[in-house]
Design a protein around this motif. Structure first.
Motif, PDB file in Angstrom:
ATOM      1  N   PHE A   1       0.838  -1.193   0.000  1.00 56.67           N
ATOM      2  CA  PHE A   1       0.000   0.000   0.000  1.00 56.67           C
ATOM      3  C   PHE A   1       0.878   1.249   0.000  1.00 56.67           C
ATOM      4  CE2 PHE A   1      -2.808  -3.173   1.892  1.00 56.67           C
ATOM      5  CZ  PHE A   1      -3.975  -2.960   1.167  1.00 56.67           C
ATOM      6  N   ALA A   2       0.511   2.225  -0.831  1.00 56.39           N
ATOM      7  CA  ALA A   2       1.262   3.482  -0.858  1.00 56.39           C
ATOM      8  C   ALA A   2       1.117   4.223   0.461  1.00 56.39           C
ATOM      9  CB  ALA A   2       0.766   4.356  -2.011  1.00 56.39           C
ATOM     10  N   VAL A   3      -0.057   4.125   1.068  1.00 49.34           N
ATOM     11  CA  VAL A   3      -0.336   4.716   2.374  1.00 49.34           C
ATOM     12  C   VAL A   3      -1.073   3.664   3.193  1.00 49.34           C
ATOM     13  CG1 VAL A   3      -1.513   6.574   3.612  1.00 49.34           C
ATOM     14  CG2 VAL A   3      -0.514   7.021   1.365  1.00 49.34           C
ATOM     15  N   THR A   4      -0.747   3.561   4.467  1.00 45.82           N
ATOM     16  CA  THR A   4      -1.421   2.580   5.320  1.00 45.82           C
ATOM     17  C   THR A   4      -2.926   2.825   5.301  1.00 45.82           C
ATOM     18  OG1 THR A   4       0.508   2.466   6.762  1.00 45.82           O
ATOM     19  CG2 THR A   4      -1.573   1.624   7.642  1.00 45.82           C
ATOM     20  N   PRO A   5      -3.728   1.819   4.951  1.00 46.63           N
ATOM     21  CA  PRO A   5      -5.172   2.037   4.811  1.00 46.63           C
ATOM     22  C   PRO A   5      -5.832   2.464   6.119  1.00 46.63           C
ATOM     23  CG  PRO A   5      -4.505  -0.046   3.819  1.00 46.63           C
ATOM     24  CD  PRO A   5      -3.333   0.450   4.594  1.00 46.63           C
ATOM     25  N   HIS A   6      -6.731   3.414   6.008  1.00 42.64           N
ATOM     26  CA  HIS A   6      -7.576   3.816   7.130  1.00 42.64           C
ATOM     27  C   HIS A   6      -8.855   2.985   7.035  1.00 42.64           C
ATOM     28  CE1 HIS A   6      -9.359   6.533  10.139  1.00 42.64           C
ATOM     29  NE2 HIS A   6     -10.463   6.415   9.427  1.00 42.64           N
ATOM     30  N   VAL A   7      -9.056   2.065   7.960  1.00 42.83           N
ATOM     31  CA  VAL A   7     -10.152   1.103   7.873  1.00 42.83           C
ATOM     32  C   VAL A   7     -11.382   1.648   8.590  1.00 42.83           C
ATOM     33  CG1 VAL A   7     -10.889  -1.243   8.409  1.00 42.83           C
ATOM     34  CG2 VAL A   7      -8.521  -0.799   7.727  1.00 42.83           C
ATOM     35  N   ASN A   8     -12.497   1.687   7.873  1.00 41.18           N
ATOM     36  CA  ASN A   8     -13.751   2.186   8.424  1.00 41.18           C
ATOM     37  C   ASN A   8     -14.770   1.082   8.665  1.00 41.18           C
ATOM     38  OD1 ASN A   8     -13.380   5.308   7.987  1.00 41.18           O
ATOM     39  ND2 ASN A   8     -12.730   4.339   6.091  1.00 41.18           N
ATOM     40  N   ALA A   9     -14.624  -0.048   7.975  1.00 46.63           N
ATOM     41  CA  ALA A   9     -15.603  -1.129   8.094  1.00 46.63           C
ATOM     42  C   ALA A   9     -14.921  -2.447   7.792  1.00 46.63           C
ATOM     43  CB  ALA A   9     -16.775  -0.900   7.141  1.00 46.63           C
ATOM     44  N   ARG A  10     -15.604  -3.535   8.110  1.00 47.98           N
ATOM     45  CA  ARG A  10     -15.026  -4.855   7.867  1.00 47.98           C
ATOM     46  C   ARG A  10     -14.777  -5.070   6.380  1.00 47.98           C
ATOM     47  NH1 ARG A  10     -18.519  -9.936   9.624  1.00 47.98           N
ATOM     48  NH2 ARG A  10     -19.806  -9.097   7.927  1.00 47.98           N
ATOM     49  N   ASP A  11     -15.742  -4.743   5.544  1.00 47.98           N
ATOM     50  CA  ASP A  11     -15.577  -4.818   4.093  1.00 47.98           C
ATOM     51  C   ASP A  11     -15.220  -3.424   3.590  1.00 47.98           C
ATOM     52  OD1 ASP A  11     -16.224  -7.473   4.207  1.00 47.98           O
ATOM     53  OD2 ASP A  11     -18.318  -7.187   3.664  1.00 47.98           O
ATOM     54  N   GLU A  12     -13.938  -3.079   3.737  1.00 51.55           N
ATOM     55  CA  GLU A  12     -13.507  -1.699   3.537  1.00 51.55           C
ATOM     56  C   GLU A  12     -13.745  -1.193   2.122  1.00 51.55           C
ATOM     57  OE1 GLU A  12     -11.923   2.063   4.256  1.00 51.55           O
ATOM     58  OE2 GLU A  12     -12.712   0.514   5.579  1.00 51.55           O
ATOM     59  N   LEU A  13     -13.403  -1.997   1.114  1.00 47.70           N
ATOM     60  CA  LEU A  13     -13.566  -1.529  -0.259  1.00 47.70           C
ATOM     61  C   LEU A  13     -15.037  -1.325  -0.596  1.00 47.70           C
ATOM     62  CD1 LEU A  13     -12.407  -0.753  -2.955  1.00 47.70           C
ATOM     63  CD2 LEU A  13     -12.254  -3.171  -3.565  1.00 47.70           C
ATOM     64  N   ALA A  14     -15.889  -2.224  -0.128  1.00 48.55           N
ATOM     65  CA  ALA A  14     -17.326  -2.059  -0.355  1.00 48.55           C
ATOM     66  C   ALA A  14     -17.835  -0.803   0.348  1.00 48.55           C
ATOM     67  CB  ALA A  14     -18.081  -3.287   0.138  1.00 48.55           C
ATOM     68  N   TRP A  15     -17.325  -0.548   1.550  1.00 48.86           N
ATOM     69  CA  TRP A  15     -17.712   0.660   2.286  1.00 48.86           C
ATOM     70  C   TRP A  15     -17.314   1.909   1.515  1.00 48.86           C
ATOM     71  CZ3 TRP A  15     -15.452   4.982   4.254  1.00 48.86           C
ATOM     72  CH2 TRP A  15     -16.154   5.698   5.239  1.00 48.86           C
ATOM     73  N   ARG A  16     -16.101   1.916   0.978  1.00 48.02           N
ATOM     74  CA  ARG A  16     -15.633   3.087   0.228  1.00 48.02           C
ATOM     75  C   ARG A  16     -16.434   3.276  -1.046  1.00 48.02           C
ATOM     76  NH1 ARG A  16      -9.218   3.937   0.923  1.00 48.02           N
ATOM     77  NH2 ARG A  16      -9.004   3.243   3.073  1.00 48.02           N
ATOM     78  N   ARG A  17     -16.727   2.166  -1.721  1.00 51.50           N
ATOM     79  CA  ARG A  17     -17.504   2.271  -2.953  1.00 51.50           C
ATOM     80  C   ARG A  17     -18.905   2.799  -2.652  1.00 51.50           C
ATOM     81  NH1 ARG A  17     -17.319  -2.719  -4.235  1.00 51.50           N
ATOM     82  NH2 ARG A  17     -15.330  -2.651  -5.322  1.00 51.50           N
ATOM     83  N   GLN A  18     -19.490   2.339  -1.571  1.00 50.29           N
ATOM     84  CA  GLN A  18     -20.835   2.770  -1.200  1.00 50.29           C
ATOM     85  C   GLN A  18     -20.875   4.257  -0.862  1.00 50.29           C
ATOM     86  OE1 GLN A  18     -22.531   1.515   2.648  1.00 50.29           O
ATOM     87  NE2 GLN A  18     -24.246   0.667   1.483  1.00 50.29           N
ATOM     88  N   ASN A  19     -19.778   4.764  -0.291  1.00 51.60           N
ATOM     89  CA  ASN A  19     -19.753   6.157   0.144  1.00 51.60           C
ATOM     90  C   ASN A  19     -18.999   7.073  -0.813  1.00 51.60           C
ATOM     91  OD1 ASN A  19     -21.018   6.198   3.008  1.00 51.60           O
ATOM     92  ND2 ASN A  19     -19.673   4.411   3.025  1.00 51.60           N
ATOM     93  N   GLY A  20     -18.656   6.553  -1.994  1.00 57.57           N
ATOM     94  CA  GLY A  20     -18.073   7.390  -3.030  1.00 57.57           C
ATOM     95  C   GLY A  20     -16.659   7.853  -2.777  1.00 57.57           C
ATOM     96  N   VAL A  21     -15.880   7.097  -1.996  1.00 62.34           N
ATOM     97  CA  VAL A  21     -14.503   7.505  -1.711  1.00 62.34           C
ATOM     98  C   VAL A  21     -13.507   6.426  -2.120  1.00 62.34           C
ATOM     99  CG1 VAL A  21     -15.128   9.077   0.151  1.00 62.34           C
ATOM    100  CG2 VAL A  21     -14.738   6.659   0.664  1.00 62.34           C
ATOM    101  N   ALA A  22     -13.879   5.595  -3.084  1.00 64.76           N
ATOM    102  CA  ALA A  22     -13.021   4.459  -3.444  1.00 64.76           C
ATOM    103  C   ALA A  22     -11.839   4.866  -4.310  1.00 64.76           C
ATOM    104  CB  ALA A  22     -13.842   3.392  -4.160  1.00 64.76           C
ATOM    105  N   ASP A  23     -11.967   5.927  -5.111  1.00 63.43           N
ATOM    106  CA  ASP A  23     -10.938   6.260  -6.097  1.00 63.43           C
ATOM    107  C   ASP A  23     -10.338   7.644  -5.890  1.00 63.43           C
ATOM    108  OD1 ASP A  23     -11.406   3.807  -7.406  1.00 63.43           O
ATOM    109  OD2 ASP A  23     -13.118   4.678  -8.447  1.00 63.43           O
ATOM    110  N   ILE A  24     -10.378   8.138  -4.658  1.00 67.45           N
ATOM    111  CA  ILE A  24      -9.833   9.460  -4.372  1.00 67.45           C
ATOM    112  C   ILE A  24      -8.379   9.313  -3.934  1.00 67.45           C
ATOM    113  CG2 ILE A  24     -10.082  11.543  -2.987  1.00 67.45           C
ATOM    114  CD1 ILE A  24     -13.023  10.857  -2.665  1.00 67.45           C
TER     115      ILE A  24
END
Length: 213
Positions: A94-117
């Motif tokens: 990882f270029a930056v250590t991931p900030h984890v918000n939920a168990r399914d992190e990528l799905a959470w990011r996709r749902q909240n529109g922050v997956a590709d920022i």
């Protein structure tokens, strides 16, 4: 083709075994086996065809790797952290250590529109230096296992002794590694496709309560 060929070969083998065919024959003395032997040969042909498809896939993937770069999430439906790294995965992960918000992190990011920022900054990463010792341990461990299975005692003894010696040598290693600078990471990430950039900006507090089901 691979699954179909495998099924034809082994289903025919099981049938022939129940009919009394032995593992090794120098001639066919029971003509009732012939139909299943033909099925088995057809299965082998289909299986070999699947290997040709596999080789062709590797060739096309290498030839067109720049024309059709692979995205981190090939299906667009993956849910967890491992699908956030770009393809192929960089040696620093990882270029930056991931900030984890939920168990399914990528799905959470996709749902909240922050997956590709893209992240607003990068940090230096401490990396270990390359070493041949782990590879040599693997080779010696293989020799130990091979020698034990086939009762080649000198090989097994050599493998276990050298493996233990390498582990001891590695435990005394004082290699400090090296630091991969933030500038180098940013430059390497800049050459990646846009879809490979992950967002590490902490999400708003209100989104921390979102649950992905």
């Amino acid at each position: 083709t691979f699954s179909g060929g495998t099924f034809l070969v082994f289903a025919a083998m099981f049938g022939l075994g129940f009919m009394g065919e032995t593992r090794r024959l120098d001639y066919l003395y029971d003509t009732s086996w012939f139909p299943l032997l033909v099925v088995e040969e057809i299965g082998i042909g289909v299986y070999c065809l699947s290997l040709l498809f596999f080789v062709a896939m590797i060739f096309l993937s290498i030839r067109d790797r720049k024309k059709h770069p692979a995205a981190p999430d090939a299906w667009g439906t993956s849910r967890t952290l491992e699908w956030m790294t770009r393809t192929p995965v960089p040696f620093y992960n990882f270029a930056v250590t991931p900030h984890v918000n939920a168990r399914d992190e990528l799905a959470w990011r996709r749902q909240n529109g922050v997956a590709d920022i893209a992240p607003d900054h990068y940090e230096a990463v401490h990396m270990p230096n390359n070493s041949l010792l782990p590879f040599m341990m693997g080779v010696m461990s293989f020799l130990f296992g091979f020698g034990m299975v086939w009762r080649i005692w000198w090989m097994a003894a050599l493998g276990i002794v050298v493996t233990i010696a390498l582990v001891i040598v590695h435990s005394f290693s004082n290699d400090p590694g090296y630091v991969l600078s933030a500038e180098d990471i940013e430059r390497m990430e800049g050459r990646a496709t846009p879809l490979s950039i992950v967002d590490e900006t902490p999400a708003p507090a209100i989104l921390d309560e979102v649950k992905v089901h």
